[in-house]
Each structure stands twice: as structure tokens, then as C-alpha cells.
Design a protein around this motif. Structure first.
Motif, PDB file in Angstrom:
ATOM      1  N   TRP A  67     -14.322  -3.804  40.025  1.00  0.00           N
ATOM      2  CA  TRP A  67     -13.008  -3.286  40.073  1.00  0.00           C
ATOM      3  C   TRP A  67     -12.173  -3.814  40.903  1.00  0.00           C
ATOM      4  CZ3 TRP A  67     -14.053  -0.665  35.832  1.00  0.00           C
ATOM      5  CH2 TRP A  67     -15.082   0.364  35.645  1.00  0.00           C
ATOM      6  N   SER A  68     -10.796  -3.448  40.962  1.00  0.00           N
ATOM      7  CA  SER A  68      -9.813  -4.161  41.848  1.00  0.00           C
ATOM      8  C   SER A  68      -9.664  -3.400  43.201  1.00  0.00           C
ATOM      9  CB  SER A  68      -8.387  -4.148  41.279  1.00  0.00           C
ATOM     10  OG  SER A  68      -7.711  -2.866  40.917  1.00  0.00           O
ATOM     11  N   ARG A  69     -10.426  -2.349  43.262  1.00  0.00           N
ATOM     12  CA  ARG A  69     -10.532  -1.656  44.345  1.00  0.00           C
ATOM     13  C   ARG A  69     -11.596  -0.735  44.412  1.00  0.00           C
ATOM     14  NH1 ARG A  69      -7.546   3.624  43.293  1.00  0.00           N
ATOM     15  NH2 ARG A  69      -6.512   3.187  41.414  1.00  0.00           N
ATOM     16  N   ARG A  70     -12.007   0.175  45.368  1.00  0.00           N
ATOM     17  CA  ARG A  70     -13.199   1.177  45.156  1.00  0.00           C
ATOM     18  C   ARG A  70     -12.565   2.408  44.549  1.00  0.00           C
ATOM     19  NH1 ARG A  70     -18.071   1.682  47.178  1.00  0.00           N
ATOM     20  NH2 ARG A  70     -18.940   3.719  47.833  1.00  0.00           N
ATOM     21  N   LEU A  71     -13.448   2.956  43.586  1.00  0.00           N
ATOM     22  CA  LEU A  71     -12.984   4.041  42.772  1.00  0.00           C
ATOM     23  C   LEU A  71     -13.626   5.204  43.470  1.00  0.00           C
ATOM     24  CD1 LEU A  71     -12.887   2.493  39.254  1.00  0.00           C
ATOM     25  CD2 LEU A  71     -11.055   2.538  41.019  1.00  0.00           C
ATOM     26  N   VAL A  82      -8.293  -0.226  31.257  1.00  0.00           N
ATOM     27  CA  VAL A  82      -7.061  -0.908  30.890  1.00  0.00           C
ATOM     28  C   VAL A  82      -6.506  -2.075  31.427  1.00  0.00           C
ATOM     29  CG1 VAL A  82      -4.610  -0.311  30.406  1.00  0.00           C
ATOM     30  CG2 VAL A  82      -6.326   1.165  30.050  1.00  0.00           C
ATOM     31  N   ARG A  83      -6.704  -2.175  33.084  1.00  0.00           N
ATOM     32  CA  ARG A  83      -6.279  -3.390  33.808  1.00  0.00           C
ATOM     33  C   ARG A  83      -6.779  -4.524  33.129  1.00  0.00           C
ATOM     34  NH1 ARG A  83      -8.301  -6.252  37.254  1.00  0.00           N
ATOM     35  NH2 ARG A  83      -9.806  -5.006  37.478  1.00  0.00           N
ATOM     36  N   GLN A  86      -6.102  -5.797  29.671  1.00  0.00           N
ATOM     37  CA  GLN A  86      -4.778  -6.542  29.605  1.00  0.00           C
ATOM     38  C   GLN A  86      -4.790  -7.542  30.172  1.00  0.00           C
ATOM     39  OE1 GLN A  86      -2.594  -3.454  31.220  1.00  0.00           O
ATOM     40  NE2 GLN A  86      -1.883  -2.562  29.632  1.00  0.00           N
ATOM     41  N   GLU A  87      -5.551  -7.809  31.400  1.00  0.00           N
ATOM     42  CA  GLU A  87      -5.900  -9.261  32.110  1.00  0.00           C
ATOM     43  C   GLU A  87      -6.705 -10.358  31.383  1.00  0.00           C
ATOM     44  OE1 GLU A  87      -7.903 -10.904  36.132  1.00  0.00           O
ATOM     45  OE2 GLU A  87      -7.564  -8.576  36.048  1.00  0.00           O
ATOM     46  N   ALA A  88      -7.531  -9.617  30.373  1.00  0.00           N
ATOM     47  CA  ALA A  88      -8.342 -10.350  29.620  1.00  0.00           C
ATOM     48  C   ALA A  88      -7.673 -10.802  28.364  1.00  0.00           C
ATOM     49  CB  ALA A  88      -9.543  -9.684  28.945  1.00  0.00           C
ATOM     50  N   ILE A  89      -6.707 -10.280  27.996  1.00  0.00           N
ATOM     51  CA  ILE A  89      -5.638 -10.483  26.769  1.00  0.00           C
ATOM     52  C   ILE A  89      -4.886 -11.613  27.207  1.00  0.00           C
ATOM     53  CG2 ILE A  89      -3.615  -9.912  25.531  1.00  0.00           C
ATOM     54  CD1 ILE A  89      -5.912  -8.719  24.168  1.00  0.00           C
ATOM     55  N   GLY A  90      -4.350 -11.578  28.550  1.00  0.00           N
ATOM     56  CA  GLY A  90      -3.403 -12.520  29.151  1.00  0.00           C
ATOM     57  C   GLY A  90      -4.359 -13.847  29.463  1.00  0.00           C
TER      58      GLY A  90
END
Length: 323
Positions: A67-71, A82-83, A86-90
Motif C-alpha cells: 500500500w502507499s501507507r499503513r492501513l 482504486v489508487r 488508476q496508477e496501473a491504467i496510467g
């Protein structure tokens, strides 16, 4: 310590594998270092990342994406997925990517149909048989029993497709590459041998399912689409996750025994085209309501078919004995 209970992890995993299997593939390809992955199954998560099993050639490769941070809370998981999507799409630049998991329901009939029958879909998804299958606890012979019963259903449904081929509304839904009968026959040969037709009999639930198909799919375009949608959109969506799980559980290689889930076209493309047909079909409001009701009937018939298979009956008997 994992802040997510086993129940939360199981629920998120089931949702991802049933409803966002193709999104998982894109995430694994773009963010998981497996650009040639053809399928991906979520296998778990914790506070620091999400885990997948990716199908790469004939191998199942474990993939861990942080993850981008600890959840610490479940809603954060959705936002992170979702992030990632969307990053994968980009990164992939795919113009045909499916909508992100957080996309609100659209105004078209496809979105309305899915929302109106979501409870019925969930009942199928959470059935004892499907739970065992997705958990890798289903004996191989009991999966073969499902293939056998589905062969009767698809035989009738695809004969209805032959009848509806020239119908201006129903005909276009029979997209090239969708039909499953030949693939089912190949799988039956794999599991039962070349004389499989002599060994199979429909259950009473399967007979009732086929009777309903004969009743509504040969002369009512909306009825044909209702049952066609229920079967084929499921095959294109959650079916891909099922195939990846069964490949690992049964040690299958080169697609043997799983031809049913192998489509000629890309599942994402086929689903997009199918939903566009739903949105543009010239049905009035009473007909749309009638179709929604028939899809619900299709789910109920499918649930009865699953319950009629040997494994759920054995499992129920074991539970009743307190084993």
C-alpha cells in the motif's frame, strides 16, 4: 499485527475475485512486476500490502504489492485499490480498461440490471459450493459434476441462440467467441473420458433450469437475454478468477479441464460490448422490469443447481451429524 479480521480479509478477497478479476490482472501487470500475467487472484492482505497469485504461463507466481501507507480501517482498502487501479491504467496506457472499482453506478440499463440483481448474485457467490470452490477445498470430481450439469444448461441456451440469431434485438448478444458448448464438451472429455455422454444425467434442479430456458428463451428476446446475460457475464467476470484458482488447486496445465473459462476474445472487451448492447436495446420500462425479474429467476435456478450437486449435500449431512 494485522488490523483486519479474517472475515474482512475474506470478504474483500471474495469481492475482488468475483467482481474485479480483470482489474486485479491489470494491477499485477503494471505494479506487481508481472507484465505477461494472464490472470490474477487476490489471496490476502494486511496493513502493509495486498497479495495476489498471478498466472504467468503455466506457473502461479505470488505477487506482493505494498500500500502507499499503513492501513488501519477497511474503507482505506477500497481507496488504495482504486489508487492502484488508476496508477496501473496510467502506466499501461490501456484505452480499453474497465471502470475503476469505485465508479458510481451509471444511468444505463446494464448498471441498473446489475444493481437490481446484486443480492441474487451474492447468494450465488456465497453458496456453500462456491465458497468451497474459491477456497480450493472442492474435490476435483465435484468440480467435474458442476461442468456436467452446466453442459445441459448451455446446450439448451445455445440452441436458443441459434433460434434468436436473426432477431434484431436478441441476435447481437450472441457475440463471436462467447459460446461455451464446445469448451464444455472438451472439459467433459478431460474429466470423464470420450464416452462422457453415456455417464451423465441432469439433476432435477438442472431439468427445471432447462425447462425454464425452453419456456422463455426461444420466443421471447428479453427472456433469452436475461438468461444469456446471467450466464455469460458471470463467465467473463468471476469465472476468470475461478479458473486461476482451479489451475492451482488441481495442478492443471495448458488449460486442460478449464476450456470453459478460455475465451477467444479478451473478456474485458467482450463485457464492454455486451453492456453497450444492454444500454442501447430498445426496451420500454415494463420490458426492462420484466427482464430484471427473469434475471433474478435465473440466479435462483442456478442456486438450486449448485445445491443439487453432491458436495453441498455431503457437506450438509456432515454438519447435521455434528462432524
Amino acid at each position: 499485527m494485522n488490523p483486519f479480521t479474517p472475515e474482512v480479509v475474506e470478504a474483500v478477497t471474495r469481492h475482488m475475485n468475483q467482481d474485479h478479476a480483470e482489474d486485479s490482472v491489470l494491477i499485477v501487470q503494471a505494479l506487481g512486476g508481472q507484465p505477461t500475467a494472464t490472470a490474477a487472484v487476490m489471496t490476502g492482505m494486511d496493513a502493509d500490502g495486498i497479495d495476489f497469485s498471478a498466472q504467468v504461463g503455466d506457473r502461479n507466481v505470488p505477487v506482493r504489492i505494498p500500500w502507499s501507507r499503513r492501513l488501519t480501517e477497511r474503507p482505506q482498502v477500497r481507496a488504495e485499490v482504486v489508487r492502484m487501479y488508476q496508477e496501473a491504467i496510467g502506466l499501461s496506457g490501456s484505452p480499453h480498461a474497465s471502470p475503476a472499482p469505485s465508479r458510481p453506478p451509471g444511468e444505463g440499463f446494464a448498471a441498473r440490471l446489475r444493481a437490481a440483481t446484486s443480492t441474487d448474485h451474492d447468494l450465488s457467490e456465497h453458496s456453500p459450493y462456491m465458497a468451497a470452490l474459491l477456497a480450493g477445498r472442492l474435490p476435483r470430481e465435484d468440480y467435474a459434476a458442476l461442468v456436467a450439469q452446466l453442459s445441459f444448461v448451455y446446450d439448451v441456451l445455445e440452441r436458443a441462440a441459434d433460434r434468436m440469431r436473426t432477431d434484431p434485438v436478441a441476435g447481437p448478444f450472441d457475440l463471436p467467441g462467447l459460446r461455451r458448448r464446445e469448451a464444455l464438451h472438451a472439459d467433459l472429455t478431460f474429466y470423464y473420458g470420450p464416452r462422457w455422454p453415456e455417464r451423465l444425467e441432469p439433476t432435477d434442479a438442472t431439468r427445471r433450469y432447462c425447462d425454464r430456458l425452453r419456456e422463455v428463451c426461444f420466443d421471447w428476446p428479453g427472456g433469452f437475454v436475461a438468461h444469456h446475460y446471467t450466464r455469460y457475464l458471470g463467465d467473463l467476470s468471476g469465472g476468470q478468477a475461478i479458473a486461476a484458482r482451479l489451475t492451482r488447486a488441481y495442478g492443471l496445465t495448458n488449460g486442460h479441464g478449464l476450456r470453459f473459462y478460455r475465451f477467444e476474445g479478451k473478456p474485458r472487451t467482450l463485457k464492454t460490448r455486451y453492456r453497450a448492447l444492454l444500454d442501447t436495446a430498445p426496451w420500454n420500462e415494463p420490458e426492462r422490469t420484466r427482464i430484471i425479474t427473469e434475471v433474478q429467476t435465473a440466479y435462483h435456478l442456478n442456486n438450486a443447481l449448485l445445491s443439487s450437486l453432491p458436495w453441498p449435500q455431503r457437506a450438509a449431512g456432515t454438519e447435521a451429524r455434528g462432524v
